[in-house]
Design a protein around this motif. Structure first.
Motif, PDB file in Angstrom:
ATOM      1  N   ALA A 122       0.814  -1.312  -0.071  1.00 29.57           N
ATOM      2  CA  ALA A 122       0.157  -0.073   0.004  1.00 29.57           C
ATOM      3  C   ALA A 122       0.931   1.421   0.020  1.00 29.57           C
ATOM      4  N   GLY A 123       2.131   1.142   0.478  1.00 28.89           N
ATOM      5  CA  GLY A 123       2.810   2.453   0.351  1.00 28.89           C
ATOM      6  C   GLY A 123       2.857   2.865   1.767  1.00 28.89           C
ATOM      7  N   ILE A 124       3.742   3.747   2.332  1.00 28.13           N
ATOM      8  CA  ILE A 124       3.711   4.398   3.473  1.00 28.13           C
ATOM      9  C   ILE A 124       3.805   5.859   3.170  1.00 28.13           C
ATOM     10  N   ASP A 125       2.740   6.743   3.282  1.00 29.80           N
ATOM     11  CA  ASP A 125       2.757   8.039   2.889  1.00 29.80           C
ATOM     12  C   ASP A 125       3.143   8.810   3.993  1.00 29.80           C
ATOM     13  N   ALA A 126       4.382   9.487   4.247  1.00 32.13           N
ATOM     14  CA  ALA A 126       4.551  10.173   5.533  1.00 32.13           C
ATOM     15  C   ALA A 126       5.912  11.266   4.949  1.00 32.13           C
ATOM     16  N   ILE A 127       5.806  12.369   5.415  1.00 36.80           N
ATOM     17  CA  ILE A 127       6.508  13.407   4.968  1.00 36.80           C
ATOM     18  C   ILE A 127       6.815  13.959   6.175  1.00 36.80           C
ATOM     19  N   PHE A 128       8.340  14.155   6.584  1.00 37.86           N
ATOM     20  CA  PHE A 128       8.963  15.010   7.463  1.00 37.86           C
ATOM     21  C   PHE A 128       9.622  16.133   6.873  1.00 37.86           C
ATOM     22  N   ILE A 129       9.206  17.427   7.697  1.00 40.31           N
ATOM     23  CA  ILE A 129       9.720  18.550   7.221  1.00 40.31           C
ATOM     24  C   ILE A 129      10.528  19.112   8.370  1.00 40.31           C
ATOM     25  N   GLU A 130      11.867  19.783   8.267  1.00 41.36           N
ATOM     26  CA  GLU A 130      12.362  20.338   9.137  1.00 41.36           C
ATOM     27  C   GLU A 130      13.056  21.860   8.540  1.00 41.36           C
ATOM     28  N   THR A 131      12.681  22.692   9.289  1.00 45.38           N
ATOM     29  CA  THR A 131      13.285  24.109   8.918  1.00 45.38           C
ATOM     30  C   THR A 131      14.497  24.620   9.362  1.00 45.38           C
ATOM     31  N   PRO A 132      14.971  25.370   8.852  1.00 44.20           N
ATOM     32  CA  PRO A 132      16.458  26.068   9.258  1.00 44.20           C
ATOM     33  C   PRO A 132      16.200  26.391  10.632  1.00 44.20           C
ATOM     34  N   GLN A 133      15.007  26.852  11.212  1.00 45.82           N
ATOM     35  CA  GLN A 133      15.082  26.992  12.701  1.00 45.82           C
ATOM     36  C   GLN A 133      14.471  25.785  13.532  1.00 45.82           C
ATOM     37  N   VAL A 134      14.673  24.736  12.959  1.00 44.57           N
ATOM     38  CA  VAL A 134      14.406  23.518  13.397  1.00 44.57           C
ATOM     39  C   VAL A 134      13.106  23.338  13.941  1.00 44.57           C
ATOM     40  N   HIS A 135      12.034  23.931  13.079  1.00 47.50           N
ATOM     41  CA  HIS A 135      10.687  23.463  13.401  1.00 47.50           C
ATOM     42  C   HIS A 135      10.507  22.121  12.798  1.00 47.50           C
ATOM     43  N   GLN A 136       9.593  21.019  13.290  1.00 54.66           N
ATOM     44  CA  GLN A 136       9.413  19.880  12.918  1.00 54.66           C
ATOM     45  C   GLN A 136       8.079  19.822  12.517  1.00 54.66           C
ATOM     46  N   VAL A 137       7.571  19.186  11.222  1.00 57.41           N
ATOM     47  CA  VAL A 137       6.328  18.896  10.806  1.00 57.41           C
ATOM     48  C   VAL A 137       6.212  17.599  10.236  1.00 57.41           C
TER      49      VAL A 137
END
Length: 332
Positions: free
Chosen positions: A70-85
């Motif tokens: 089915a696939g794993i749909d997950a996206i991790f975002i980290e900004t230069p100021q270390v915000h994590q989404v």
């Protein structure tokens, strides 16, 4: 232990207030200066993808490959100021392993998780994340779904103590130098019980300097057309994470031309016995990605990345230039 200040020290987070059109969502200031989302790249998580959780210069976006059909749909975002989404969590707890590879072992906080829509292959892993991490903000649509896992999701977000925001077009999430715009749905759909959950997906666009990333959830071409027809929506992006795992239901020619991406990412599950795609490679049992989409992409000067072939994918931006890192280096 993390040196991040507590909510009591920094005041309320995620309060929306009018700016230009729509709403603005501030994110926590980082204790070392700047904002907590530190690096500006988005990636699909993979065992060999590493993102440093300190204040830096780049935005990082990672997309994950888990080897399931089915696939794993997950996206991790980290900004230069270390915000994590974290956008979506995949169908199981594999996302915890992936997060452990891109976040420091002592970091148990995530600023924002986004559930695009409550199908199990996007929702289930987020429940495990809520059990293991302290989440400050949750963005989702509030649509209804049947099933035990959905009920677990409702219990988990109720117990988390996070600020819950119902997604709708016009919301803006400020993360230091990065800005995420919610493009769809156009209005609140809380409490609705749609027959097609895919078309309730949260679509968002992340901008960092001159770089833009478009995340389409599982929306079909019908929703793509609605966004094309909607005044004020900017779709043009350097990186497009296509809708619905590269299915034939999504990614019309007209939409692709409006986005005009340099890089297209297909988050698709591991290959299994089945038909061959247009490159004579096996597709998964759902027929993803579609031959039609692969043929369409060949007609443009676009770099195509697939999690079933390239593994975990990480795309970094310094605000102008994009850098690609994959776990299966021989496949690039």
């Amino acid at each position: 232990p993390s040196s991040r200040p507590t909510a009591a020290q920094i005041g309320p987070v995620g309060v929306f207030g009018d700016i230009s059109y729509g709403y603005y969502m501030p994110v926590l200031p980082h204790p070392q200066g700047g904002h907590h989302i530190a690096r500006g790249h988005i990636s699909c998580l993979h065992p060999h993808t590493h993102i440093i959780g300190t204040v830096g210069l780049d935005l990082d976006v990672a997309l994950v490959e888990a080897g399931v059909a089915a696939g794993i749909d997950a996206i991790f975002i980290e900004t230069p100021q270390v915000h994590q989404v974290l956008i979506d969590g995949g169908p199981d707890d594999t996302v915890l392993e992936k997060l452990g590879q891109v976040m420091p072992y002592w970091d148990r906080d995530i600023d924002l998780i986004v559930l695009t829509h409550p199908e199990y292959d996007h929702l289930s892993g987020l429940i495990d994340v809520l059990e293991q991490y302290d989440v400050e903000n949750i963005l989702w649509t509030g649509v209804l779904q049947e099933g035990a896992r959905y009920e677990e999701w409702l219990r988990a977000i109720g117990q988390e103590g996070a600020r819950i925001v119902l997604a709708r077009s016009g919301q803006k999430i400020k993360m230091g130098q990065a800005l995420m715009d919610v493009l769809y749905p156009f209005q609140s759909i809380e409490g609705q019980a749609p027959t097609n959950l895919n078309n309730t997906s949260v679509v968002s666009r992340l901008v960092f300097g001159e770089s833009a990333f478009l995340f389409c959830g599982d929306v079909f071409s019908s929703v793509e057309q609605k966004m094309l027809d909607r005044k004020g929506i900017v779709l043009d992006s350097d990186v497009l994470k296509v809708g619905h795992h590269g299915s034939k239901t999504s990614s019309s020619r007209k939409f692709l031309e409006a986005v005009s991406p340099k890089i297209v990412v297909i988050s698709v599950g591991g290959r299994s016995v089945g038909g061959k795609d247009c490159d004579n490679k096996e597709r998964n049992r759902y027929g993803h990605p579609s031959c039609g989409l692969l043929d369409l992409l060949k007609s443009y000067d676009i770099t195509l990345l697939r999690t079933d072939i390239h593994g975990d994918i990480e795309i970094s931006s310094d605000g102008r230039n994009l850098d690609i890192s994959i776990s299966n280096e021989e496949k690039i």
